[in-house]
Design a protein around this motif. Sequence first.
Motif, PDB file in Angstrom:
ATOM      1  N   LEU A  60      -2.739  17.955   5.050  1.00 14.83           N
ATOM      2  CA  LEU A  60      -2.259  16.822   4.253  1.00 14.83           C
ATOM      3  C   LEU A  60      -2.000  17.260   2.813  1.00 14.83           C
ATOM      4  O   LEU A  60      -0.998  16.889   2.192  1.00 14.83           O
ATOM      5  CB  LEU A  60      -3.264  15.668   4.262  1.00 14.83           C
ATOM      6  N   GLY A  71      -9.709   7.924   7.353  1.00 19.60           N
ATOM      7  CA  GLY A  71      -9.020   7.164   8.395  1.00 19.60           C
ATOM      8  C   GLY A  71      -8.334   8.057   9.408  1.00 19.60           C
ATOM      9  O   GLY A  71      -8.142   7.680  10.570  1.00 19.60           O
ATOM     10  N   MET A  72      -7.965   9.250   8.973  1.00 18.90           N
ATOM     11  CA  MET A  72      -7.166  10.149   9.823  1.00 18.90           C
ATOM     12  C   MET A  72      -7.988  10.756  10.958  1.00 18.90           C
ATOM     13  O   MET A  72      -7.458  11.078  12.020  1.00 18.90           O
ATOM     14  CB  MET A  72      -6.587  11.246   8.911  1.00 18.90           C
ATOM     15  N   LEU A 121      -6.453   4.051  12.285  1.00 16.07           N
ATOM     16  CA  LEU A 121      -5.150   3.766  11.678  1.00 16.07           C
ATOM     17  C   LEU A 121      -4.219   3.051  12.649  1.00 16.07           C
ATOM     18  O   LEU A 121      -3.482   2.136  12.269  1.00 16.07           O
ATOM     19  CB  LEU A 121      -4.497   5.066  11.181  1.00 16.07           C
ATOM     20  N   ARG A 158       0.841  -1.222   0.000  1.00 15.55           N
ATOM     21  CA  ARG A 158       0.000   0.000   0.000  1.00 15.55           C
ATOM     22  C   ARG A 158       0.867   1.260   0.000  1.00 15.55           C
ATOM     23  O   ARG A 158       0.502   2.279  -0.589  1.00 15.55           O
ATOM     24  CB  ARG A 158      -0.954  -0.015   1.204  1.00 15.55           C
ATOM     25  N   ARG A 159       2.041   1.201   0.650  1.00 12.61           N
ATOM     26  CA  ARG A 159       2.948   2.375   0.600  1.00 12.61           C
ATOM     27  C   ARG A 159       3.376   2.622  -0.841  1.00 12.61           C
ATOM     28  O   ARG A 159       3.430   3.762  -1.297  1.00 12.61           O
ATOM     29  CB  ARG A 159       4.202   2.139   1.459  1.00 12.61           C
ATOM     30  N   MET A 196       0.692   4.227  -2.757  1.00 12.39           N
ATOM     31  CA  MET A 196       0.559   5.636  -2.356  1.00 12.39           C
ATOM     32  C   MET A 196       1.671   6.481  -2.987  1.00 12.39           C
ATOM     33  O   MET A 196       1.438   7.629  -3.384  1.00 12.39           O
ATOM     34  CB  MET A 196       0.592   5.735  -0.824  1.00 12.39           C
ATOM     35  N   HIS A 233      -7.432  18.081   6.400  1.00 16.84           N
ATOM     36  CA  HIS A 233      -7.306  17.832   4.950  1.00 16.84           C
ATOM     37  C   HIS A 233      -6.366  18.861   4.324  1.00 16.84           C
ATOM     38  O   HIS A 233      -5.494  18.513   3.509  1.00 16.84           O
ATOM     39  CB  HIS A 233      -8.683  17.865   4.283  1.00 16.84           C
ATOM     40  N   MET A 253      -6.628   9.604   2.540  1.00 17.15           N
ATOM     41  CA  MET A 253      -6.330   9.363   3.963  1.00 17.15           C
ATOM     42  C   MET A 253      -7.314   9.987   4.940  1.00 17.15           C
ATOM     43  O   MET A 253      -7.360   9.594   6.106  1.00 17.15           O
ATOM     44  CB  MET A 253      -4.922   9.886   4.293  1.00 17.15           C
ATOM     45  N   VAL A 255      -3.560  12.180  -2.032  1.00 17.52           N
ATOM     46  CA  VAL A 255      -3.210  11.480  -0.780  1.00 17.52           C
ATOM     47  C   VAL A 255      -4.132  11.947   0.341  1.00 17.52           C
ATOM     48  O   VAL A 255      -4.635  11.144   1.139  1.00 17.52           O
ATOM     49  CB  VAL A 255      -1.726  11.730  -0.419  1.00 17.52           C
ATOM     50  N   HIS A 266      -7.582   9.360  14.958  1.00 17.28           N
ATOM     51  CA  HIS A 266      -6.125   9.238  14.866  1.00 17.28           C
ATOM     52  C   HIS A 266      -5.400  10.517  15.284  1.00 17.28           C
ATOM     53  O   HIS A 266      -4.314  10.448  15.846  1.00 17.28           O
ATOM     54  CB  HIS A 266      -5.778   8.873  13.414  1.00 17.28           C
TER      55      HIS A 266
END
Length: 264
Positions: free
Chosen positions: A172, A151-152, A214, A128-129, A132, A169, A148, A144, A240
Amino acid sequence: MIALGSEIEMGYDDVGVGLPVVLLHGFPHHRGLWAPQLGALVDRCRCIAPDLRGFGATVPSGPYSMDRYADDVAALLDRLGVERAVVGGLSMGGYVAFAFWRRHRARVRALLLADTRAGADDAAARGRRDQMIALVRDRGSGAVADAMITGMVGKTTRARNPEVVDAIHAMLEAAPVEGVVGALEALRDRPDSTPTLATIDVPTLVVVGEEDALTPPAEARAMHAAIAGSRLEVIPEAGHVSNVERPAAFNHVVSEFLGVLTYA
Ligand code: MLT
């Protein structure tokens, strides 16, 4: 900004006086993650929050690894004249805190492990990394952030505090692509810190959001069980980024922990 050797310049906040507390952000955040803590803890300690290599105001410069992030933090403390500090990290910041402990343990007064885990990535997570990495190279950090954000942030925050979701958001989305790629490589290749847990012999606070998807509470309980004398705090109705979602609750448990250290 401060120059670390001739190699990179590092952005950081350094506010307050007293017990030094280093706060390490997660992926793909920047030091602004800790704004709710800097404001609240400034009266009781010296809060130092760096931008890790490739994030915020710290220039991207590879190669990237948890060890390298940890050595950057040690170099920053050298420049600031701080011999020993409480070292706290959220998620990836926790992985850096483990590396810091392994490489610079004499400098660690205590540990704060927030919404993190000890284990390394398994084969599926490493895959998955890589996906990404391809995504951010192809479509940028906004993609990204979109992938994310759910989940974040915890479900209560998503339902009740959309402005917090938007702020996270935006953080990120603002991450530089090169820093994101480097961090994903460092995350993918990081070592298993599970054996490190039994070596920790400084006061340790483990904090986790009850709704963290996460790095779920089971991870925090496992770290708490493996670190002798550690304390565990679960923040209700937080995900998270528990420090941003429930800042008052987070600051309360951290203040209690720091208070014991200050007056012990
Ligand atoms: C973080 O918040 O730092 C990341 O979610 C950590 C990870 O992906 O392992």
